[in-house]
Design an enzyme around this catalytic site. Structure first.
Site, PDB file in Angstrom:
ATOM      1  N   GLY A   4       2.944  -1.187   4.317  1.00  0.00           N
ATOM      2  CA  GLY A   4       2.994   0.250   4.040  1.00  0.00           C
ATOM      3  C   GLY A   4       4.430   0.695   3.824  1.00  0.00           C
ATOM      4  O   GLY A   4       4.979   0.595   2.735  1.00  0.00           O
ATOM      5  N   HIS A  22      -9.565   0.994   5.312  1.00  0.00           N
ATOM      6  CA  HIS A  22      -8.240   1.221   5.887  1.00  0.00           C
ATOM      7  C   HIS A  22      -8.371   2.200   7.056  1.00  0.00           C
ATOM      8  O   HIS A  22      -9.156   3.148   6.999  1.00  0.00           O
ATOM      9  CB  HIS A  22      -7.270   1.766   4.829  1.00  0.00           C
ATOM     10  N   GLU A  42      -6.657   4.591   8.063  1.00  0.00           N
ATOM     11  CA  GLU A  42      -6.440   6.016   7.777  1.00  0.00           C
ATOM     12  C   GLU A  42      -7.691   6.649   7.178  1.00  0.00           C
ATOM     13  O   GLU A  42      -7.958   7.828   7.381  1.00  0.00           O
ATOM     14  CB  GLU A  42      -5.210   6.177   6.870  1.00  0.00           C
ATOM     15  N   SER A  69       3.417  -2.340  10.378  1.00  0.00           N
ATOM     16  CA  SER A  69       4.868  -2.431  10.580  1.00  0.00           C
ATOM     17  C   SER A  69       5.426  -3.825  10.289  1.00  0.00           C
ATOM     18  O   SER A  69       6.331  -4.287  10.983  1.00  0.00           O
ATOM     19  CB  SER A  69       5.247  -1.963  11.987  1.00  0.00           C
ATOM     20  N   ASN A  72       0.877  -1.170   0.000  1.00  0.00           N
ATOM     21  CA  ASN A  72       0.000   0.000   0.000  1.00  0.00           C
ATOM     22  C   ASN A  72       0.918   1.225   0.000  1.00  0.00           C
ATOM     23  O   ASN A  72       1.535   1.537   1.009  1.00  0.00           O
ATOM     24  CB  ASN A  72      -0.878  -0.049   1.264  1.00  0.00           C
ATOM     25  N   TRP A  73       1.009   1.871  -1.149  1.00  0.00           N
ATOM     26  CA  TRP A  73       1.971   2.979  -1.283  1.00  0.00           C
ATOM     27  C   TRP A  73       1.463   4.271  -0.643  1.00  0.00           C
ATOM     28  O   TRP A  73       2.203   5.238  -0.557  1.00  0.00           O
ATOM     29  CB  TRP A  73       2.294   3.207  -2.766  1.00  0.00           C
ATOM     30  N   LYS A  74       0.205   4.296  -0.258  1.00  0.00           N
ATOM     31  CA  LYS A  74      -0.399   5.497   0.351  1.00  0.00           C
ATOM     32  C   LYS A  74      -0.126   6.728  -0.529  1.00  0.00           C
ATOM     33  O   LYS A  74      -0.073   6.594  -1.750  1.00  0.00           O
ATOM     34  CB  LYS A  74       0.108   5.663   1.793  1.00  0.00           C
ATOM     35  N   GLU A 115      -5.270  -5.129  10.637  1.00  0.00           N
ATOM     36  CA  GLU A 115      -4.287  -4.082  10.851  1.00  0.00           C
ATOM     37  C   GLU A 115      -4.567  -3.360  12.166  1.00  0.00           C
ATOM     38  O   GLU A 115      -5.374  -2.415  12.207  1.00  0.00           O
ATOM     39  CB  GLU A 115      -4.340  -3.062   9.706  1.00  0.00           C
ATOM     40  N   GLY A 132       2.484   2.117  10.858  1.00  0.00           N
ATOM     41  CA  GLY A 132       3.429   3.220  10.698  1.00  0.00           C
ATOM     42  C   GLY A 132       4.124   3.631  11.996  1.00  0.00           C
ATOM     43  O   GLY A 132       4.768   4.668  12.058  1.00  0.00           O
TER      44      GLY A 132
HETATM   45  P1  PGA Z   1       2.840   0.089   7.709  1.00  0.00           P
HETATM   46  O1  PGA Z   1       1.403   0.315   7.043  1.00  0.00           O
HETATM   47  O2  PGA Z   1       3.417  -1.181   7.136  1.00  0.00           O
HETATM   48  O3  PGA Z   1       3.648   1.311   7.335  1.00  0.00           O
HETATM   49  O4  PGA Z   1       2.631  -0.024   9.193  1.00  0.00           O
HETATM   50  C1  PGA Z   1       0.526  -0.759   6.814  1.00  0.00           C
HETATM   51  C2  PGA Z   1      -0.793  -0.261   6.217  1.00  0.00           C
HETATM   52  O5  PGA Z   1      -1.254   0.807   6.612  1.00  0.00           O
HETATM   53  O6  PGA Z   1      -1.388  -0.908   5.339  1.00  0.00           O
END
Ligand code: PGA
Length: 252
Positions: free
Chosen positions: A231, A93, A95, A210, A9-11, A164, A170
């Site tokens: 991420g 997600h 976020e 993470s 997931n490149w966000k 998640e 993150g």
């Molecule tokens: P992260 O993000 O690996 O940077 O913790 C995972 C995600 O939000 O899908």
């Protein structure tokens, strides 16, 4: 046997040029025994699609609206994404739930619209630290799973769940192998009740939060952990491919 599925997931990261370079580097190094996908920002999807055409790398998107077309300024529909070669789309997600305040009804409508368009929702579920500390984790996960409707979603190969924990995204903090397995097992159990055992046994459940080369092997060794949603570590081909290769070493 569920084929492991590692998705990046490149966000809201990268440029057009670096997206193409990263996608190419991943596409040429995919092992045969693992499914691998990337979800670039919308504006780079078309360029990335051309760059990886003919490879096994699956193209994904980070969001989609819940209607096929119409007066929805700024939004992108599942059929538009399908038109570009997208195969999977993230829903729910954290976020989007927590920063953009997407309510459960909207998350639900998006997941069902994505499925109905012939794409695979990767439906994200996970508790906040406050919810974990007050022992609400399983209740939160159950209600987020119930955003999916068994009457609409009938093909287990076209549904992926990503567990998640919000406190692990993150932050560098990862769920322990036992914490991940406990929730993944609960997810499968809940899906058995919502659909049936055969369906639940076929759906892949990714862990996200993470995941990195150093912890991927032990997380991916858990019986109900069928892959990862990555991420930060997905933004460099070395770290992303190290996770992909860890999954490949655990696969027949
Ligand atoms: P992260 O993000 O690996 O940077 O913790 C995972 C995600 O939000 O899908």
């Amino acid at each position: 046997m569920r084929t492991k599925f590692i998705a990046g997931n490149w966000k809201m990261n990268l440029t057009k040029t670096s997206s193409i370079e990263l996608a190419r580097a991943i596409a040429k190094a995919i092992p045969n025994n693992v499914d691998v996908g990337i979800a670039p920002p919308f504006v780079y999807i078309d360029a990335v699609a051309s760059a990886i055409s003919g490879s096994k790398l699956l193209l994904g998107a980070q969001d989609a609206y819940c209607e096929p077309s119409g007066a929805f300024t700024g939004d992108i529909s599942p059929p538009m994404l399908k038109d570009l070669g997208v195969k999977f789309v993230l829903t729910g997600h954290s976020e989007r739930r927590h920063i953009l305040h997407e309510p459960p009804e909207l998350v639900s409508r998006k997941a069902l619209a994505i499925y109905t368009a012939g794409l695979t929702p990767i439906h994200c579920v996970g508790e906040t630290l406050e919810e974990r500390d007050s022992h609400q984790t399983l209740e939160v996960i159950r209600s987020q799973l119930e955003e999916l409707k068994p009457t609409t979603i009938t093909d287990p190969n076209r549904l992926v769940i990503a567990y998640e924990p919000v406190w692990a995204i993150g932050t560098g903090r990862t769920a322990t192998d036992q914490q991940a397995q406990e929730v993944h097992h609960f997810i499968r159990d809940t899906m058995t009740k919502m659909w049936n055992r055969d369906f639940a046994d076929r759906v892949r459940i990714q862990y996200g939060g993470s995941m990195k080369p150093e912890n991927a092997t032990s997380l991916l060794s858990q019986p109900d952990v069928d892959g990862g949603l990555i991420g930060g570590a997905a933004l460099k081909s070395e770290s992303f491919l190290a996770i992909v290769n860890a999954a490949a070493r655990l696969s027949p």
